[in-house]
Every structure is written in C-alpha cells, then in structure tokens.
Write a protein that holds these residues in place. Structure first.
Motif, PDB file in Angstrom:
ATOM      1  N   GLY A  10      -5.165   4.589 -47.917  1.00  0.00           N
ATOM      2  CA  GLY A  10      -5.472   3.684 -49.020  1.00  0.00           C
ATOM      3  C   GLY A  10      -4.305   3.425 -49.959  1.00  0.00           C
ATOM      4  O   GLY A  10      -3.189   3.894 -49.733  1.00  0.00           O
ATOM      5  N   PRO A  11      -4.605   2.684 -51.040  1.00  0.00           N
ATOM      6  CA  PRO A  11      -3.530   2.146 -51.894  1.00  0.00           C
ATOM      7  C   PRO A  11      -3.086   3.030 -53.058  1.00  0.00           C
ATOM      8  O   PRO A  11      -2.184   2.654 -53.792  1.00  0.00           O
ATOM      9  N   TYR A  12      -3.728   4.205 -53.248  1.00  0.00           N
ATOM     10  CA  TYR A  12      -3.450   4.941 -54.487  1.00  0.00           C
ATOM     11  C   TYR A  12      -2.329   5.951 -54.377  1.00  0.00           C
ATOM     12  O   TYR A  12      -2.036   6.666 -55.331  1.00  0.00           O
ATOM     13  N   CYS A  13      -1.707   6.064 -53.200  1.00  0.00           N
ATOM     14  CA  CYS A  13      -0.603   7.023 -53.039  1.00  0.00           C
ATOM     15  C   CYS A  13       0.630   6.492 -53.761  1.00  0.00           C
ATOM     16  O   CYS A  13       0.717   5.311 -54.095  1.00  0.00           O
ATOM     17  N   ASP A  14       1.603   7.384 -53.947  1.00  0.00           N
ATOM     18  CA  ASP A  14       2.843   6.977 -54.634  1.00  0.00           C
ATOM     19  C   ASP A  14       3.754   6.163 -53.726  1.00  0.00           C
ATOM     20  O   ASP A  14       4.703   5.525 -54.185  1.00  0.00           O
ATOM     21  N   GLY A  15       3.525   6.247 -52.417  1.00  0.00           N
ATOM     22  CA  GLY A  15       4.319   5.470 -51.474  1.00  0.00           C
ATOM     23  C   GLY A  15       3.526   5.275 -50.204  1.00  0.00           C
ATOM     24  O   GLY A  15       2.390   5.752 -50.087  1.00  0.00           O
ATOM     25  N   GLN A  16       4.123   4.563 -49.266  1.00  0.00           N
ATOM     26  CA  GLN A  16       3.459   4.314 -47.984  1.00  0.00           C
ATOM     27  C   GLN A  16       4.458   4.542 -46.861  1.00  0.00           C
ATOM     28  O   GLN A  16       5.665   4.347 -47.047  1.00  0.00           O
ATOM     29  N   VAL A  17       3.946   4.933 -45.690  1.00  0.00           N
ATOM     30  CA  VAL A  17       4.791   5.051 -44.504  1.00  0.00           C
ATOM     31  C   VAL A  17       4.055   4.418 -43.329  1.00  0.00           C
ATOM     32  O   VAL A  17       2.829   4.461 -43.260  1.00  0.00           O
ATOM     33  N   LEU A  18       4.810   3.791 -42.446  1.00  0.00           N
ATOM     34  CA  LEU A  18       4.266   3.312 -41.170  1.00  0.00           C
ATOM     35  C   LEU A  18       5.246   3.674 -40.070  1.00  0.00           C
ATOM     36  O   LEU A  18       6.456   3.821 -40.322  1.00  0.00           O
ATOM     37  N   VAL A  19       4.733   3.798 -38.869  1.00  0.00           N
ATOM     38  CA  VAL A  19       5.583   3.956 -37.692  1.00  0.00           C
ATOM     39  C   VAL A  19       6.194   2.576 -37.428  1.00  0.00           C
ATOM     40  O   VAL A  19       5.464   1.582 -37.302  1.00  0.00           O
ATOM     41  N   CYS A  20       7.517   2.488 -37.378  1.00  0.00           N
ATOM     42  CA  CYS A  20       8.150   1.157 -37.315  1.00  0.00           C
ATOM     43  C   CYS A  20       7.720   0.390 -36.054  1.00  0.00           C
ATOM     44  O   CYS A  20       7.579  -0.832 -36.096  1.00  0.00           O
ATOM     45  N   TYR A  21       7.456   1.078 -34.961  1.00  0.00           N
ATOM     46  CA  TYR A  21       7.021   0.385 -33.735  1.00  0.00           C
ATOM     47  C   TYR A  21       5.641  -0.261 -33.935  1.00  0.00           C
ATOM     48  O   TYR A  21       5.329  -1.244 -33.282  1.00  0.00           O
ATOM     49  N   ASP A  22       4.817   0.329 -34.823  1.00  0.00           N
ATOM     50  CA  ASP A  22       3.522  -0.275 -35.160  1.00  0.00           C
ATOM     51  C   ASP A  22       3.731  -1.457 -36.104  1.00  0.00           C
ATOM     52  O   ASP A  22       3.188  -2.546 -35.894  1.00  0.00           O
ATOM     53  N   ALA A  23       4.535  -1.239 -37.128  1.00  0.00           N
ATOM     54  CA  ALA A  23       4.710  -2.267 -38.167  1.00  0.00           C
ATOM     55  C   ALA A  23       5.364  -3.530 -37.606  1.00  0.00           C
ATOM     56  O   ALA A  23       5.119  -4.632 -38.098  1.00  0.00           O
ATOM     57  N   PHE A  24       6.187  -3.367 -36.577  1.00  0.00           N
ATOM     58  CA  PHE A  24       6.912  -4.527 -36.044  1.00  0.00           C
ATOM     59  C   PHE A  24       6.306  -5.042 -34.729  1.00  0.00           C
ATOM     60  O   PHE A  24       6.890  -5.899 -34.064  1.00  0.00           O
ATOM     61  N   GLY A  25       5.148  -4.492 -34.359  1.00  0.00           N
ATOM     62  CA  GLY A  25       4.455  -5.008 -33.167  1.00  0.00           C
ATOM     63  C   GLY A  25       5.162  -4.680 -31.862  1.00  0.00           C
ATOM     64  O   GLY A  25       5.133  -5.474 -30.919  1.00  0.00           O
ATOM     65  N   LEU A  26       5.797  -3.514 -31.797  1.00  0.00           N
ATOM     66  CA  LEU A  26       6.494  -3.125 -30.562  1.00  0.00           C
ATOM     67  C   LEU A  26       5.626  -2.238 -29.673  1.00  0.00           C
ATOM     68  O   LEU A  26       5.704  -2.301 -28.453  1.00  0.00           O
ATOM     69  N   PHE A  27       4.817  -1.378 -30.292  1.00  0.00           N
ATOM     70  CA  PHE A  27       3.996  -0.434 -29.531  1.00  0.00           C
ATOM     71  C   PHE A  27       2.634  -1.064 -29.326  1.00  0.00           C
ATOM     72  O   PHE A  27       1.932  -1.360 -30.294  1.00  0.00           O
ATOM     73  N   ASP A  28       2.254  -1.304 -28.051  1.00  0.00           N
ATOM     74  CA  ASP A  28       0.998  -2.035 -27.841  1.00  0.00           C
ATOM     75  C   ASP A  28      -0.034  -1.252 -27.032  1.00  0.00           C
ATOM     76  O   ASP A  28      -1.010  -1.819 -26.565  1.00  0.00           O
ATOM     77  N   LYS A  29       0.172   0.070 -26.868  1.00  0.00           N
ATOM     78  CA  LYS A  29      -0.844   0.845 -26.134  1.00  0.00           C
ATOM     79  C   LYS A  29      -2.130   0.922 -26.963  1.00  0.00           C
ATOM     80  O   LYS A  29      -3.223   0.859 -26.444  1.00  0.00           O
ATOM     81  N   PHE A  30      -1.979   1.106 -28.271  1.00  0.00           N
ATOM     82  CA  PHE A  30      -3.099   0.970 -29.205  1.00  0.00           C
ATOM     83  C   PHE A  30      -2.516   0.714 -30.588  1.00  0.00           C
ATOM     84  O   PHE A  30      -1.362   1.070 -30.853  1.00  0.00           O
ATOM     85  N   VAL A  31      -3.299   0.061 -31.427  1.00  0.00           N
ATOM     86  CA  VAL A  31      -2.826  -0.203 -32.791  1.00  0.00           C
ATOM     87  C   VAL A  31      -3.772   0.515 -33.751  1.00  0.00           C
ATOM     88  O   VAL A  31      -4.959   0.178 -33.829  1.00  0.00           O
ATOM     89  N   PRO A  32      -3.269   1.538 -34.460  1.00  0.00           N
ATOM     90  CA  PRO A  32      -4.153   2.238 -35.408  1.00  0.00           C
ATOM     91  C   PRO A  32      -4.774   1.248 -36.400  1.00  0.00           C
ATOM     92  O   PRO A  32      -4.115   0.270 -36.797  1.00  0.00           O
ATOM     93  N   PRO A  33      -6.036   1.486 -36.787  1.00  0.00           N
ATOM     94  CA  PRO A  33      -6.767   0.493 -37.602  1.00  0.00           C
ATOM     95  C   PRO A  33      -6.119   0.188 -38.948  1.00  0.00           C
ATOM     96  O   PRO A  33      -6.296  -0.896 -39.498  1.00  0.00           O
ATOM     97  N   PHE A  34      -5.349   1.132 -39.495  1.00  0.00           N
ATOM     98  CA  PHE A  34      -4.769   0.922 -40.827  1.00  0.00           C
ATOM     99  C   PHE A  34      -3.432   0.185 -40.794  1.00  0.00           C
ATOM    100  O   PHE A  34      -2.848  -0.116 -41.831  1.00  0.00           O
ATOM    101  N   VAL A  35      -2.941  -0.116 -39.592  1.00  0.00           N
ATOM    102  CA  VAL A  35      -1.599  -0.708 -39.485  1.00  0.00           C
ATOM    103  C   VAL A  35      -1.608  -2.177 -39.874  1.00  0.00           C
ATOM    104  O   VAL A  35      -2.519  -2.913 -39.518  1.00  0.00           O
TER     105      VAL A  35
END
Ligand code: KIV
Length: 281
Positions: A211-236
């Motif tokens: 959710g949005p209340y943390c002090d920062g956010q992190v994503l796996v760059c392969y998820d954020a840039f649409g490179l990993f397509d085996k599955f996409v976590p729901p929060f990405v």
C-alpha cells in the motif's frame, strides 16, 4: 526525478523519512541497468535475490548462491556510482551462525562493492543484524512475505492478514529497529498494517505490495518494465512493456538478416565507421 548529484548513504535514506520525502528503490542485476536507473535518479538499487527467478529462470529464490550474488553485485556497483547499492543475502548465508553471517555479509561489501545488505525475517535474524551493525555493515530488514520461506509460507501470498500475525510483524519491526537496521522492506501485507509499522518505527519502511503509506516503494525492475512475463504479481504497475518491444526488435532484426537487408551490402558509411572508430563501449 532529478539525477543524483552525489553518493547516497544510509544516513541520507534515514534523513528522508524525517523530511517526509518518499524513497524510490528498484532492483538491478547488471551494470547497464544500474547505470540507467541511476540516471533516472533512483536512490537505492537492490541487487535482489529475485535474480534467481527473473534472471536465472529458477522457480524460487532459494537456489541463489552467495557467489551469484557477489557476481551480480559487482556488476551493479560498476554501473552505479552514486546510488546506494544494497545486496540481498541469499538463503542460508545468514541463518546458520552469526559468525558465518558476518563473513558472508562482509564478502558482499568487500568483493561485491555493496554499501549494505538485506536479510529476511524478524526475531530469528536479530542477533546477526546486531553484529553486522557492530562491525560496520549497514542492514536493511525485510518482513511480511519473505520469499526465501516460500515453502514454509505455503506460496507467495499476502502475509499478516490475521490479527495475531499482524501484532507479531509489528514486534519484529521494532526488534529489527532496535538491532540497528537502517530501513525495512514490507512485502505483501495489508496497507493498514504497513501504516502502523511506518508510524511506529523511526527508520524508513519500503513497501512492495504493502500500500501507499510506506516511506518508500520498491519493485523488481523486470516487473516494472514488463520484461518478466511468467507471472505478474497483482501489486505491480508496469511502467513500460519492454518485453514486447524486445520481441518486436528481434523479429525486425531476424527479418532483415534473412532478407539480406542487414548489413546493407553497399553501406559505405557503416564500413567507414568500423575502420575509423574502435567500439570500446
Ligand atoms: O529479491 C528482491 O527483489 C526483493 C524485493 C522484492 C524487495 O527482496
């Protein structure tokens, strides 16, 4: 986001929480990606053991070795000159004994060039965290969905949904803070719990699926840039679809090669360039 003008330190990350400034973190596994992400002003590059899944094609992060982490951390620290590089400690490199944990964390700094390490879990890793800090190794904690415990957790699913688990997670966050972590990743937990943790601890929380209340956010760059397509976590959130773009470019290249369009038979300019320029990248 402005380009980083100087090296980011763990003290800068802690200060950001005091100033109410959000922290942007992404994973990186190689020098080229690290250079690009740093150019975009990403303050923290995490050499995540997610590399086991998105780079090495494993089903989980468990097979990732310390040698693999050192190898990729070295690549990232060659590419990133200013971002804070945090290296994940892989499964069983910090749980068996505190002495082993310190030696292994030290290798990620000495050989990999990382400025900090990340460990998964709460109470069971507190002693190791305390010792890291005593010997000068900054540590990031990781609570909630801890992927190295995927078999124990029964899959990669949302954690701390029940009241008792939520209270335990909050206690773990406080224990990690007391042991000296400089920040804590909160993965796949209810946003309201992430808010409570964020309000309780003085160190920054970095959320992923929390959710949005943390002090920062992190994503796996392969998820954020649409490179990993085996599955996409729901929060990405996918900020690009580079996977589709790569397939399109590779098809265009293959088409050109097969049709004799590349290299152009009478391309004097390309030939001239090759003779007059070395291609030291
Ligand atoms: O390994 C990893 O990429 C991580 C992030 C998901 C936080 O631990």
């Amino acid at each position: 986001m402005p380009e980083l003008t100087r090296r980011v330190r763990v003290t800068d990350i802690k200060a950001k929480k005091l100033r109410g400034e959000k922290i942007a973190m992404l994973t990186a596994y190689d020098a080229t990606m690290a250079r690009l992400l740093e150019r975009a002003g990403i303050e923290i590059l995490l050499v995540g053991d997610s590399l086991g899944m998105v780079v090495m094609g494993e089903e989980t992060t468990i097979p990732v070795t310390l040698e693999a982490m050192i190898h990729h951390t070295r690549a990232v620290t060659r590419g990133a000159r200013r971002a804070l590089v945090v290296a994940d400690m892989p499964f069983l490199t910090y749980q068996a004994s505190v002495a082993d944990a310190v030696r292994n964390a030290g290798r990620l700094l000495q050989e990999g060039g990382a400025a900090a390490v990340k460990v998964e879990g709460g109470r069971p890793v507190v002693e190791a965290v305390r010792r890291f800090v005593e010997v000068g190794i900054p540590v990031m904690g990781h609570l909630g969905l801890i992927p190295q415990s995927v078999h124990q957790l029964g899959g990669l699913k949302r954690q701390a949904v029940a009241g008792e688990e939520a209270e335990r997670l909050l206690e773990d966050a406080v224990l990690l803070e007391q042991a000296g972590v400089f920040s804590i990743v909160l993965e796949s937990i209810p946003p309201e719990l992430a808010r409570r943790v964020t309000e309780t601890v003085a160190v920054p929380t970095i959320g992923i699926g929390a959710g949005p209340y943390c002090d920062g956010q992190v994503l796996v760059c392969y998820d954020a840039f649409g490179l990993f397509d085996k599955f996409v976590p729901p929060f990405v959130k996918q900020y690009a679809n580079l996977g589709a773009e790569i397939v399109r470019a590779a098809e265009a290249y293959a088409g050109d090669v097969r049709a004799g369009r590349f290299p152009e038979p009478d391309s004097k300019t390309a030939d001239e360039k090759a003779r007059t320029h070395s291609h030291d990248r």
